[in-house]
Design a protein around this motif. Structure first.
Motif, PDB file in Angstrom:
ATOM      1  N   ALA A 119     -14.286 -94.308  86.443  1.00  0.00           N
ATOM      2  CA  ALA A 119     -15.456 -94.850  87.138  1.00  0.00           C
ATOM      3  C   ALA A 119     -16.767 -94.468  86.467  1.00  0.00           C
ATOM      4  O   ALA A 119     -17.838 -94.727  87.008  1.00  0.00           O
ATOM      5  CB  ALA A 119     -15.469 -94.379  88.588  1.00  0.00           C
ATOM      6  N   ARG A 128     -23.435 -93.355  84.760  1.00  0.00           N
ATOM      7  CA  ARG A 128     -23.283 -93.979  86.081  1.00  0.00           C
ATOM      8  C   ARG A 128     -21.853 -93.757  86.539  1.00  0.00           C
ATOM      9  O   ARG A 128     -20.912 -93.964  85.769  1.00  0.00           O
ATOM     10  CB  ARG A 128     -23.567 -95.477  86.026  1.00  0.00           C
ATOM     11  CG  ARG A 128     -24.965 -95.814  85.593  1.00  0.00           C
ATOM     12  CD  ARG A 128     -25.956 -95.561  86.706  1.00  0.00           C
ATOM     13  NE  ARG A 128     -27.281 -95.904  86.215  1.00  0.00           N
ATOM     14  CZ  ARG A 128     -28.360 -95.243  86.514  1.00  0.00           C
ATOM     15  NH1 ARG A 128     -28.311 -94.216  87.319  1.00  0.00           N
ATOM     16  NH2 ARG A 128     -29.518 -95.591  86.027  1.00  0.00           N
ATOM     17  N   ARG A 130     -19.288 -95.003  89.453  1.00  0.00           N
ATOM     18  CA  ARG A 130     -19.042 -95.929  90.568  1.00  0.00           C
ATOM     19  C   ARG A 130     -18.414 -95.170  91.711  1.00  0.00           C
ATOM     20  O   ARG A 130     -17.492 -94.376  91.513  1.00  0.00           O
ATOM     21  CB  ARG A 130     -18.106 -97.051  90.138  1.00  0.00           C
ATOM     22  CG  ARG A 130     -18.703 -98.073  89.226  1.00  0.00           C
ATOM     23  CD  ARG A 130     -17.778 -99.276  89.061  1.00  0.00           C
ATOM     24  NE  ARG A 130     -16.396 -98.915  88.828  1.00  0.00           N
ATOM     25  CZ  ARG A 130     -15.832 -98.767  87.626  1.00  0.00           C
ATOM     26  NH1 ARG A 130     -16.541 -98.929  86.550  1.00  0.00           N
ATOM     27  NH2 ARG A 130     -14.563 -98.459  87.519  1.00  0.00           N
ATOM     28  N   SER A 131     -18.874 -95.420  92.893  1.00  0.00           N
ATOM     29  CA  SER A 131     -18.316 -94.789  94.078  1.00  0.00           C
ATOM     30  C   SER A 131     -16.938 -95.360  94.363  1.00  0.00           C
ATOM     31  O   SER A 131     -16.689 -96.557  94.169  1.00  0.00           O
ATOM     32  CB  SER A 131     -19.226 -95.058  95.278  1.00  0.00           C
ATOM     33  OG  SER A 131     -18.622 -94.599  96.453  1.00  0.00           O
ATOM     34  N   SER A 132     -16.037 -94.529  94.819  1.00  0.00           N
ATOM     35  CA  SER A 132     -14.699 -94.995  95.155  1.00  0.00           C
ATOM     36  C   SER A 132     -14.637 -95.523  96.583  1.00  0.00           C
ATOM     37  O   SER A 132     -13.605 -95.961  97.039  1.00  0.00           O
ATOM     38  CB  SER A 132     -13.683 -93.862  94.982  1.00  0.00           C
ATOM     39  OG  SER A 132     -14.017 -92.781  95.822  1.00  0.00           O
TER      40      SER A 132
END
Length: 133
Positions: A119, A128, A130-132
């Motif tokens: 991510a 960056r 990414r949120s899970s």
């Protein structure tokens, strides 16, 4: 030997950004492992032969930043071990830990802990994640 999840995509996202590898491996072992995993090498590589003290001493990260011509405070260190996290912080860098060789609970001294690099992407001036959720 294969690259850990997300490594290849993260390296592709580094397009034009300066980066280095700092490892406690000796140069021969490092070259064999990266070749087997198909990992491209940056211009700056710091191995055990390049420093007199290993992690948690920050000298490897400080040497890499110096060779890159950047302030260590502008660097993000990606680490998988408590000693490396301590070294990154002692160098003045932000530390992103990956829970690939140690449990996430052992890596809480890092600024951020992720399971792997799937991510994570590089952008000019930032990483960056990414949120899970």
């Amino acid at each position: 030997m294969i690259a850990l999840p997300g490594v290849q995509d993260l390296l592709l996202s580094m397009d034009g950004l300066a980066w280095a590898i700092v490892t406690s491996m000796d140069r021969g072992q490092f070259q064999a492992r990266t070749a087997a995993a198909g990992i491209p090498l940056p211009e700056v590589v710091v191995t055990a032969e390049d420093v007199t003290e290993g992690k948690p001493d920050p000298s490897g990260y400080l040497l890499a930043a110096s060779r890159l011509g950047v302030d260590p405070a502008a660097c993000v260190v990606v680490e998988d071990a408590p000693a490396g996290i301590a070294a990154g912080h002692a160098a003045g860098a932000t530390v992103l830990a990956v829970a690939t060789s140690h449990a996430a609970s052992a890596l809480t001294a890092a600024d951020l802990v992720v399971p792997d690099l799937t991510a994570v992407r590089a952008e000019r001036g930032a990483l960056r994640v990414r949120s899970s959720t």
